[in-house]
Motif scaffolding. Sequence first.
Motif, PDB file in Angstrom:
ATOM      1  N   SER A   1       0.838  -1.194   0.000  1.00 10.32           N
ATOM      2  CA  SER A   1       0.000   0.000   0.000  1.00 10.32           C
ATOM      3  C   SER A   1       0.875   1.247   0.000  1.00 10.32           C
ATOM      4  N   ASP A   2       0.436   2.250  -0.712  1.00  8.49           N
ATOM      5  CA  ASP A   2       1.120   3.546  -0.700  1.00  8.49           C
ATOM      6  C   ASP A   2       0.258   4.583   0.004  1.00  8.49           C
ATOM      7  N   GLY A   3      -0.663   4.108   0.835  1.00  7.48           N
ATOM      8  CA  GLY A   3      -1.605   5.017   1.483  1.00  7.48           C
ATOM      9  C   GLY A   3      -1.022   5.871   2.580  1.00  7.48           C
TER      10      GLY A   3
ATOM     11  N   ASN B   1      -0.138   5.013   9.196  1.00 10.05           N
ATOM     12  CA  ASN B   1       0.972   4.789  10.111  1.00 10.05           C
ATOM     13  C   ASN B   1       1.033   3.375  10.672  1.00 10.05           C
ATOM     14  N   TRP B   2       0.051   2.539  10.345  1.00 11.76           N
ATOM     15  CA  TRP B   2       0.105   1.156  10.804  1.00 11.76           C
ATOM     16  C   TRP B   2       0.612   0.189   9.718  1.00 11.76           C
ATOM     17  N   LEU B   3       0.912   0.703   8.541  1.00 15.89           N
ATOM     18  CA  LEU B   3       1.504  -0.161   7.520  1.00 15.89           C
ATOM     19  C   LEU B   3       2.819  -0.726   8.052  1.00 15.89           C
TER      20      LEU B   3
ATOM     21  N   HIS C   1      -0.080  -3.937   4.365  1.00 17.41           N
ATOM     22  CA  HIS C   1      -1.127  -3.983   5.385  1.00 17.41           C
ATOM     23  C   HIS C   1      -0.847  -5.149   6.342  1.00 17.41           C
ATOM     24  N   PRO C   2      -0.924  -4.927   7.653  1.00 19.27           N
ATOM     25  CA  PRO C   2      -0.828  -6.046   8.600  1.00 19.27           C
ATOM     26  C   PRO C   2      -2.172  -6.785   8.639  1.00 19.27           C
TER      27      PRO C   2
ATOM     28  N   PHE D   1      -7.173  -6.867   1.292  1.00 18.49           N
ATOM     29  CA  PHE D   1      -5.977  -6.281   1.902  1.00 18.49           C
ATOM     30  C   PHE D   1      -4.887  -7.323   2.138  1.00 18.49           C
ATOM     31  N   ARG D   2      -5.183  -8.582   1.895  1.00 13.70           N
ATOM     32  CA  ARG D   2      -4.237  -9.671   2.166  1.00 13.70           C
ATOM     33  C   ARG D   2      -3.576 -10.115   0.867  1.00 13.70           C
TER      34      ARG D   2
END
Length: 294
Positions: free
Chosen positions: A152-154, A157-159, A195-196, A244-245
């Motif tokens: 993700s390039d969003g 802060n949780w990436l 993404h976690p 997201f996975r």
Amino acid sequence: MMIHPQYDPVALALGPVEVHWYGLMYLLAFAAAYGLAWYRSTKRDSWTTDMVSDLVFFGALGVILGGRVGYVLFYQFGELLQNPAYLLKVWEGGMSFHGGMIGVMLGMLYFARKYKKTPFQVLDFIVPCVPTGLLFGRIGNYINGELWGRVSDGGYNWLTYFPQAASFDMQQLQANPALQDIMTEVNGQYLLPRHPSQLYEAFAEGLLLFLFLWWYSSKPRPRMAVTGVFMLGYGFSRFIIEFFRQPDVDQGFILLGWMTKGQMLSAPMIVIGLFLIGYAYKRGIYDWGKQAAY
């Protein structure tokens, strides 16, 4: 953004005995299921603590055997055809929720016959306890740094940068050089922010689904309805989070150019869940409460 902590896979070492994090998560999952089922049995006249012990035992067998068989059949069938012994190589990892679910359902069918209950009486009783196992399982996935999410390039802060994904990140960079703009060097490795998704699943399929099911099943509901809500809730959550996975490397997108194997296996759960809920309320058979059919 965060860097995956790279936990030691061994959670506890007692001399020559090593307890791995994933094994510990399984133990916590079964312990939570037993504790919750035991508590529920104290609220139902037709259930005893001895029944709960059998129920959790058959459920655990179903999870382990069904999860492994399902993984091999759903995700590694080609490997099975080439080497049937691969089914027994549990030390190489590989478990499937959908396979585990089928295994648990078979275990519940056996339990239902043994105690002369209908299958949905058993399933409605136990499924509110299942999401806690999903919660612990997904936390185990995160600790192991496996089943990471998509790039993700969003800028959220949780990436997370997963060093375990380093070789795959380089493959993605070669396929799409534009990703170089968001690639970062971490301890000599070039990594992409992901993404976690393990934590997304732990939250949605585990915590949220548990809280809703526990509340929903705390009041009299028609037979099949609780099972239907679980099927619908898990199927919908898994289908959405699959966006997201990162798809399994050997699977990719297998339908319509965007659908993953996890989504293909979850879509029928949504349909079945909706059917069960509608059919349950149409029949109106209650197993406890003032409306119970004795």
